[in-house]
Every structure is written in structure tokens, then in C-alpha cells.
Design a protein around this motif. Structure first.
Motif, mmCIF file in Angstrom:
data_model
loop_
_atom_site.group_PDB
_atom_site.id
_atom_site.type_symbol
_atom_site.label_atom_id
_atom_site.label_comp_id
_atom_site.label_asym_id
_atom_site.label_seq_id
_atom_site.Cartn_x
_atom_site.Cartn_y
_atom_site.Cartn_z
ATOM 1 N N GLN A 273 -10.419 7.324 4.408
ATOM 2 C CA GLN A 273 -10.012 6.169 4.012
ATOM 3 C C GLN A 273 -9.113 5.202 4.870
ATOM 4 O O GLN A 273 -9.306 3.913 5.017
ATOM 5 C CB GLN A 273 -8.730 6.465 2.902
ATOM 6 N N SER B 42 0.369 5.383 -0.696
ATOM 7 C CA SER B 42 -0.385 5.568 -0.103
ATOM 8 C C SER B 42 -1.142 7.765 0.836
ATOM 9 O O SER B 42 -0.216 7.216 1.997
ATOM 10 C CB SER B 42 -2.285 5.782 0.177
ATOM 11 N N TRP C 27 -11.091 1.837 5.968
ATOM 12 C CA TRP C 27 -11.344 1.460 5.146
ATOM 13 C C TRP C 27 -9.590 0.308 5.030
ATOM 14 O O TRP C 27 -10.053 -0.837 4.252
ATOM 15 C CB TRP C 27 -11.308 1.750 3.868
ATOM 16 N N LEU C 28 -8.989 1.019 4.836
ATOM 17 C CA LEU C 28 -7.612 0.561 4.638
ATOM 18 C C LEU C 28 -7.288 -0.738 5.994
ATOM 19 O O LEU C 28 -6.389 -1.588 5.855
ATOM 20 C CB LEU C 28 -6.381 1.213 4.910
ATOM 21 N N ILE D 30 -2.998 8.912 3.194
ATOM 22 C CA ILE D 30 -4.335 8.076 3.397
ATOM 23 C C ILE D 30 -5.399 9.525 4.109
ATOM 24 O O ILE D 30 -5.079 10.257 4.843
ATOM 25 C CB ILE D 30 -4.083 7.465 4.748
ATOM 26 N N LEU E 276 0.726 -1.061 0.138
ATOM 27 C CA LEU E 276 0.192 -0.133 -0.218
ATOM 28 C C LEU E 276 0.924 1.471 -0.547
ATOM 29 O O LEU E 276 1.771 1.830 0.930
ATOM 30 C CB LEU E 276 -0.922 0.533 1.511
#
Length: 217
Positions: free
Chosen positions: A29, A23, A32-33, A25, A21
Motif C-alpha cells: 500500500q 490505516s 499508493w498512499l 500500512i 488517513l
């Protein structure tokens, strides 16, 4: 129902063994992550990268008891507390053989890398690959960790990673006599050693030297 909660997705996702991953954040999110990572009971390799670091994500991730048999862990551009990082590492101490921490800042004001390294000593029987680069402590903008103190004598700046044939003299006799050398990573300008790489079986000697070096930073 969100796709990630459908029976077919959950069944397939539970078979994932490697996850990367990378990203920035956002608050929406986060759950969800975390759900994605926590739903991988067979996970062996985990790589996480953040653009600005997310201390809350790392804090919650460190509490996941489902992450207990990682073999490889890579963290990049993250901000994390000493307790959260130590908890995550120690939970996987029996299986972890490769660890990479790059551009990592300790989020607690009085957090020190010496505590992290001390917590690791004697607990990682399988760890043979260690990469550390651009570590910070104290605040996110200050307290850059300098590894030059591992050396007894200053060295001239060269390539980013010095090879195993370089005749370097380390401050610790245990380090100096190790079969597999510590390799140094330089900042492109100047002589500051901002990272190390080690690939070998004498990880406790390396951690011991890092504890002393960290205490002097």
C-alpha cells in the motif's frame, strides 16, 4: 489503469483540501498512499494515523515538496526520525497554525525531542494550537517523555485536562506569566504529566520551555 490514475479521478482529487488517513500500512500500500497524498496540491489539513507506525512512509512523506502550505497537521501512532519530522514541519512553517502529535516515537536511536522543539523555535509565526501527548524517544518501547518537569511544584492528579483556572507554578518565569496557560494531560493513574495542550500566540515561549524540559528527560 487503476482508478487513482484515471484523468477524472486525478482532476477531482487535485481539489482535495482536507485528508484523513487512518490505516495500518502494508508494503503493497505504501506507493499508493504516497501517491494519494502527493497528488493534493491544495491540501490544507492533513491527519495521519497508523496502528503500528510506519517510519518508511513518514521518511518519504517528509521529502514531498508538494506539502508546503498545510494549516493543520495531526499525526498519531507514528514512528519518525528527527530529520523527517523537522523537515515536514519546517516546510509548512509559514502556514501551520495547528499541530497535534500523539503517540509519536522518534525512530532514530539518539533522536531527541529537544532537537525537534529547538528546530521549531522562531519559525512558526501562525502556530497557535499545539497538542503533544505520549511522545517517546530512544526506542519505541522506552524513553517516554514526561512533561511534569515544566512545573515548579508537584500537582495532584485530576482530570485528564486541567482547566485554565488552575493556579499552577511553572519552572520558567516566561511560562508562568503567559496570558494563555499550558494545559496538562495526565496518565489516568498516577501523577505523570504525559501531554500538554496550548492555545495562544506565545508559542515560542512554550517551545523554549519544552526544549529545557526535553533536555532533562
Amino acid at each position: 489503469m487503476p482508478l487513482s490514475q484515471t484523468p477524472a479521478f486525478v482532476k477531482s482529487w487535485s481539489q482535495v483540501e482536507e485528508l484523513m488517513l487512518d490505516s495500518a500500512i502494508t508494503p503493497d500500500q505504501l506507493d499508493w498512499l504516497l501517491h494519494l497524498v502527493s497528488s493534493t496540491p491544495k491540501l490544507r489539513k492533513l491527519s495521519l494515523g497508523f496502528y503500528k507506525g510506519d517510519q518508511m512512509f513518514m521518511q518519504l512523506l517528509s521529502a514531498f515538496h508538494t506539502l508546503y502550505k498545510l494549516e493543520e497537521l495531526r499525526l498519531k501512532s507514528a514512528r519518525v526520525t528527527v530529520n523527517a519530522l523537522s523537515s515536514l514541519l519546517l516546510r509548512n512553517s509559514a502556514t501551520l497554525h495547528s499541530l497535534s502529535l500523539q503517540h509519536i516515537a522518534l525512530g532514530d536511536y539518539e533522536g531527541r525531542w529537544s532537537t525537534v522543539f529547538q528546530n521549531m523555535k522562531g519559525h512558526f509565526p501562525c502556530l497557535q494550537n499545539l497538542v503533544l501527548f505520549w511522545l517517546k524517544q530512544g526506542t519505541y518501547t522506552d524513553g517516554l517523555f514526561i512533561f511534569s518537569m515544566l512545573l515548579k511544584y508537584p500537582v495532584s492528579p485530576g482530570s485528564e485536562v486541567r482547566g485554565p483556572n488552575d493556579c499552577l507554578k511553572y519552572e520558567s518565569p516566561q511560562i508562568d506569566s503567559m496570558e494563555d496557560p499550558i494545559r496538562l494531560r495526565y496518565w489516568p493513574i498516577g501523577q505523570s504529566v504525559l501531554g500538554i495542550e496550548y492555545h495562544g500566540k506565545e508559542i515560542d515561549q512554550v517551545l523554549g520551555a519544552l526544549v529545557i524540559t526535553a533536555g532533562a528527560n
